[in-house]
Design a protein around this motif. Structure first.
Motif, PDB file in Angstrom:
ATOM      1  N   MET A   1      56.397  33.017 -12.651  1.00 59.28           N
ATOM      2  CA  MET A   1      54.994  32.652 -12.571  1.00 59.28           C
ATOM      3  C   MET A   1      54.672  31.706 -13.723  1.00 59.28           C
ATOM      4  N   ALA A   2      54.132  30.598 -13.416  1.00 59.91           N
ATOM      5  CA  ALA A   2      53.763  29.624 -14.437  1.00 59.91           C
ATOM      6  C   ALA A   2      52.355  29.924 -14.944  1.00 59.91           C
ATOM      7  N   THR A   3      52.176  29.793 -16.228  1.00 57.01           N
ATOM      8  CA  THR A   3      50.847  29.959 -16.816  1.00 57.01           C
ATOM      9  C   THR A   3      50.511  28.676 -17.552  1.00 57.01           C
ATOM     10  N   PRO A   4      49.225  28.364 -17.640  1.00 51.72           N
ATOM     11  CA  PRO A   4      48.835  27.171 -18.387  1.00 51.72           C
ATOM     12  C   PRO A   4      49.277  27.302 -19.841  1.00 51.72           C
ATOM     13  N   PRO A   5      49.504  26.170 -20.532  1.00 51.87           N
ATOM     14  CA  PRO A   5      49.984  26.222 -21.915  1.00 51.87           C
ATOM     15  C   PRO A   5      49.093  27.067 -22.830  1.00 51.87           C
ATOM     16  N   ASP A   6      47.803  27.089 -22.573  1.00 53.26           N
ATOM     17  CA  ASP A   6      46.901  27.860 -23.423  1.00 53.26           C
ATOM     18  C   ASP A   6      46.521  29.193 -22.782  1.00 53.26           C
ATOM     19  N   GLY A   7      47.193  29.560 -21.693  1.00 49.29           N
ATOM     20  CA  GLY A   7      46.883  30.792 -20.977  1.00 49.29           C
ATOM     21  C   GLY A   7      47.669  31.978 -21.505  1.00 49.29           C
ATOM     22  N   PRO A   8      47.520  33.102 -20.833  1.00 51.64           N
ATOM     23  CA  PRO A   8      48.203  34.322 -21.277  1.00 51.64           C
ATOM     24  C   PRO A   8      49.716  34.196 -21.137  1.00 51.64           C
ATOM     25  N   VAL A   9      50.414  34.901 -22.002  1.00 46.41           N
ATOM     26  CA  VAL A   9      51.868  34.877 -22.018  1.00 46.41           C
ATOM     27  C   VAL A   9      52.369  36.309 -21.811  1.00 46.41           C
ATOM     28  N   LEU A  10      53.278  36.464 -20.860  1.00 47.54           N
ATOM     29  CA  LEU A  10      53.780  37.797 -20.525  1.00 47.54           C
ATOM     30  C   LEU A  10      54.777  38.336 -21.540  1.00 47.54           C
ATOM     31  N   GLY A  11      55.620  37.465 -22.082  1.00 50.84           N
ATOM     32  CA  GLY A  11      56.722  37.893 -22.942  1.00 50.84           C
ATOM     33  C   GLY A  11      56.329  38.811 -24.088  1.00 50.84           C
ATOM     34  N   PRO A  12      55.383  38.414 -24.931  1.00 54.33           N
ATOM     35  CA  PRO A  12      55.017  39.277 -26.057  1.00 54.33           C
ATOM     36  C   PRO A  12      54.445  40.629 -25.609  1.00 54.33           C
ATOM     37  N   THR A  13      53.676  40.621 -24.537  1.00 51.93           N
ATOM     38  CA  THR A  13      53.106  41.875 -24.046  1.00 51.93           C
ATOM     39  C   THR A  13      54.208  42.793 -23.546  1.00 51.93           C
ATOM     40  N   LEU A  14      55.157  42.243 -22.814  1.00 52.04           N
ATOM     41  CA  LEU A  14      56.276  43.042 -22.325  1.00 52.04           C
ATOM     42  C   LEU A  14      57.106  43.561 -23.494  1.00 52.04           C
ATOM     43  N   ALA A  15      57.336  42.732 -24.485  1.00 52.47           N
ATOM     44  CA  ALA A  15      58.107  43.151 -25.656  1.00 52.47           C
ATOM     45  C   ALA A  15      57.418  44.311 -26.369  1.00 52.47           C
ATOM     46  N   GLU A  16      56.100  44.241 -26.510  1.00 56.39           N
ATOM     47  CA  GLU A  16      55.367  45.313 -27.181  1.00 56.39           C
ATOM     48  C   GLU A  16      55.379  46.602 -26.356  1.00 56.39           C
ATOM     49  N   TRP A  17      55.321  46.467 -25.030  1.00 56.10           N
ATOM     50  CA  TRP A  17      55.391  47.645 -24.171  1.00 56.10           C
ATOM     51  C   TRP A  17      56.752  48.320 -24.343  1.00 56.10           C
ATOM     52  N   PHE A  18      57.837  47.535 -24.295  1.00 58.09           N
ATOM     53  CA  PHE A  18      59.166  48.117 -24.489  1.00 58.09           C
ATOM     54  C   PHE A  18      59.314  48.735 -25.870  1.00 58.09           C
ATOM     55  N   LYS A  19      58.732  48.093 -26.864  1.00 55.49           N
ATOM     56  CA  LYS A  19      58.772  48.629 -28.228  1.00 55.49           C
ATOM     57  C   LYS A  19      58.062  49.993 -28.279  1.00 55.49           C
ATOM     58  N   ALA A  20      56.907  50.087 -27.638  1.00 52.14           N
ATOM     59  CA  ALA A  20      56.165  51.351 -27.603  1.00 52.14           C
ATOM     60  C   ALA A  20      56.955  52.420 -26.853  1.00 52.14           C
ATOM     61  N   ARG A  21      57.588  52.043 -25.756  1.00 54.07           N
ATOM     62  CA  ARG A  21      58.401  52.994 -24.989  1.00 54.07           C
ATOM     63  C   ARG A  21      59.557  53.511 -25.834  1.00 54.07           C
ATOM     64  N   ASP A  22      60.195  52.608 -26.595  1.00 58.28           N
ATOM     65  CA  ASP A  22      61.320  53.003 -27.430  1.00 58.28           C
ATOM     66  C   ASP A  22      60.868  53.954 -28.537  1.00 58.28           C
ATOM     67  N   GLU A  23      59.708  53.667 -29.117  1.00 58.38           N
ATOM     68  CA  GLU A  23      59.180  54.540 -30.177  1.00 58.38           C
ATOM     69  C   GLU A  23      58.874  55.934 -29.616  1.00 58.38           C
ATOM     70  N   THR A  24      58.327  55.986 -28.404  1.00 56.93           N
ATOM     71  CA  THR A  24      58.064  57.274 -27.754  1.00 56.93           C
ATOM     72  C   THR A  24      59.373  58.008 -27.499  1.00 56.93           C
ATOM     73  N   ARG A  25      60.366  57.283 -26.997  1.00 54.94           N
ATOM     74  CA  ARG A  25      61.672  57.891 -26.728  1.00 54.94           C
ATOM     75  C   ARG A  25      62.282  58.473 -27.998  1.00 54.94           C
TER      76      ARG A  25
END
Length: 75
Positions: A1-25
């Motif tokens: 999915m393409a996002t505009p250059p100044d639009g939302p970015v999925l990568g950092p949000t996904l990285a933080e979600w995985f980080k939170a999951r790992d901390e819970t684990r």
């Protein structure tokens, strides 16, 4: 999915979600019965953080749909 250059970015949000999951684990793996109230509170806080990041990621993914809503699960 393409996002505009100044639009939302999925990568950092996904990285933080995985980080939170790992901390819970890690918290769950470190537990020993019986658990105390402080341990349970920490787990509640970790799960709330994990859920928040998951919700944000889901909302960002929904931007790629014409109706702007994430589809219901078929499971």
């Amino acid at each position: 999915m393409a996002t505009p250059p100044d639009g939302p970015v999925l990568g950092p949000t996904l990285a933080e979600w995985f980080k939170a999951r790992d901390e819970t684990r890690r918290h769950l793996e470190a537990s020993q019965a019986p658990v105390d109230e402080e341990w349970v509170q920490r787990l509640a806080d970790l799960l709330a953080t994990e859920r928040s990041w998951q919700d944000q990621y889901t909302e960002l993914l929904a931007l790629g749909r014409t109706d702007g809503k994430f589809p219901r699960s078929q499971r």
